[in-house]
Design a protein around this motif. Structure first.
Motif, PDB file in Angstrom:
ATOM      1  N   ASN A 163      39.175  38.859  37.846  1.00  0.00           N
ATOM      2  CA  ASN A 163      37.899  39.275  37.259  1.00  0.00           C
ATOM      3  C   ASN A 163      37.071  38.067  36.835  1.00  0.00           C
ATOM      4  O   ASN A 163      35.851  38.031  37.049  1.00  0.00           O
ATOM      5  N   LYS A 164      37.717  37.069  36.245  1.00  0.00           N
ATOM      6  CA  LYS A 164      37.010  35.838  35.850  1.00  0.00           C
ATOM      7  C   LYS A 164      36.434  35.135  37.077  1.00  0.00           C
ATOM      8  O   LYS A 164      35.285  34.680  37.060  1.00  0.00           O
ATOM      9  N   MET A 165      37.222  35.044  38.135  1.00  0.00           N
ATOM     10  CA  MET A 165      36.745  34.399  39.358  1.00  0.00           C
ATOM     11  C   MET A 165      35.570  35.162  39.952  1.00  0.00           C
ATOM     12  O   MET A 165      34.586  34.555  40.400  1.00  0.00           O
ATOM     13  N   SER A 166      35.677  36.462  39.939  1.00  0.00           N
ATOM     14  CA  SER A 166      34.604  37.296  40.479  1.00  0.00           C
ATOM     15  C   SER A 166      33.304  37.080  39.704  1.00  0.00           C
ATOM     16  O   SER A 166      32.223  36.969  40.295  1.00  0.00           O
ATOM     17  N   LYS A 167      33.407  36.996  38.387  1.00  0.00           N
ATOM     18  CA  LYS A 167      32.218  36.760  37.568  1.00  0.00           C
ATOM     19  C   LYS A 167      31.615  35.394  37.857  1.00  0.00           C
ATOM     20  O   LYS A 167      30.393  35.239  37.916  1.00  0.00           O
ATOM     21  N   ARG A 168      32.462  34.379  38.040  1.00  0.00           N
ATOM     22  CA  ARG A 168      31.970  33.040  38.370  1.00  0.00           C
ATOM     23  C   ARG A 168      31.273  33.032  39.727  1.00  0.00           C
ATOM     24  O   ARG A 168      30.240  32.394  39.905  1.00  0.00           O
ATOM     25  N   ILE A 169      31.842  33.744  40.683  1.00  0.00           N
ATOM     26  CA  ILE A 169      31.226  33.833  42.009  1.00  0.00           C
ATOM     27  C   ILE A 169      29.877  34.538  41.915  1.00  0.00           C
ATOM     28  O   ILE A 169      28.883  34.076  42.485  1.00  0.00           O
ATOM     29  N   ASP A 170      29.842  35.661  41.183  1.00  0.00           N
ATOM     30  CA  ASP A 170      28.579  36.393  41.007  1.00  0.00           C
ATOM     31  C   ASP A 170      27.526  35.507  40.360  1.00  0.00           C
ATOM     32  O   ASP A 170      26.356  35.491  40.783  1.00  0.00           O
ATOM     33  N   LYS A 171      27.919  34.769  39.355  1.00  0.00           N
ATOM     34  CA  LYS A 171      26.999  33.891  38.651  1.00  0.00           C
ATOM     35  C   LYS A 171      26.473  32.800  39.583  1.00  0.00           C
ATOM     36  O   LYS A 171      25.272  32.502  39.615  1.00  0.00           O
ATOM     37  N   ALA A 172      27.360  32.202  40.370  1.00  0.00           N
ATOM     38  CA  ALA A 172      26.954  31.159  41.313  1.00  0.00           C
ATOM     39  C   ALA A 172      26.000  31.718  42.365  1.00  0.00           C
ATOM     40  O   ALA A 172      25.028  31.070  42.741  1.00  0.00           O
ATOM     41  N   LEU A 173      26.264  32.926  42.823  1.00  0.00           N
ATOM     42  CA  LEU A 173      25.379  33.545  43.813  1.00  0.00           C
ATOM     43  C   LEU A 173      24.016  33.859  43.229  1.00  0.00           C
ATOM     44  O   LEU A 173      22.986  33.689  43.897  1.00  0.00           O
ATOM     45  N   GLU A 174      23.987  34.303  41.973  1.00  0.00           N
ATOM     46  CA  GLU A 174      22.708  34.583  41.304  1.00  0.00           C
ATOM     47  C   GLU A 174      21.887  33.320  41.139  1.00  0.00           C
ATOM     48  O   GLU A 174      20.663  33.327  41.300  1.00  0.00           O
ATOM     49  N   GLU A 175      22.563  32.215  40.824  1.00  0.00           N
ATOM     50  CA  GLU A 175      21.870  30.943  40.630  1.00  0.00           C
ATOM     51  C   GLU A 175      21.281  30.417  41.925  1.00  0.00           C
ATOM     52  O   GLU A 175      20.281  29.715  41.932  1.00  0.00           O
ATOM     53  N   ASN A 176      21.884  30.780  43.062  1.00  0.00           N
ATOM     54  CA  ASN A 176      21.398  30.304  44.360  1.00  0.00           C
ATOM     55  C   ASN A 176      20.299  31.185  44.930  1.00  0.00           C
ATOM     56  O   ASN A 176      19.710  30.828  45.935  1.00  0.00           O
ATOM     57  N   ASP A 177      20.038  32.327  44.326  1.00  0.00           N
ATOM     58  CA  ASP A 177      18.978  33.232  44.842  1.00  0.00           C
ATOM     59  C   ASP A 177      17.615  32.772  44.464  1.00  0.00           C
ATOM     60  O   ASP A 177      17.179  32.120  43.688  1.00  0.00           O
TER      61      ASP A 177
END
Length: 91
Positions: free
Chosen positions: A77-91
């Motif tokens: 779950n922590k990894m998933s949140k980090r991935i989501d956050k990184a993807l949001e920052e790249n949008d």
């Protein structure tokens, strides 16, 4: 120490630490019970088939259980949140 265990009517000599003997013997008992259960449900196969089916059953159970581990789920779950956050920052 060496002990002899019987799985599906065949003897196997294995080396273990003395403190493992109880767990090993319990595991052998459970494996023989599972093999007998499989034998009752799937006639016409040889012992090697039942041993393989038993092994696959335990391996699959272990794989499923490891994914249901709360610590693993928390890390995923922590990894998933980090991935989501990184993807949001790249949008």
């Amino acid at each position: 120490m060496s002990i002899t265990v019987w799985i599906s009517g065949r003897s196997y000599r294995i080396r273990i630490r003395p403190e493992e003997e109880s767990a090993v013997r319990k595991s052998v008992k459970l494996a023989n019970e599972k093999i007998n259960e499989l034998r009752a449900h799937y006639g016409g196969k040889d012992d090697q088939d039942f041993i393989a089916m038993c092994l696959l059953s335990y391996a699959a159970d272990g794989a499923v259980e490891s994914f249901n581990n709360p610590l693993l789920q928390d890390e995923l779950n922590k990894m998933s949140k980090r991935i989501d956050k990184a993807l949001e920052e790249n949008d």
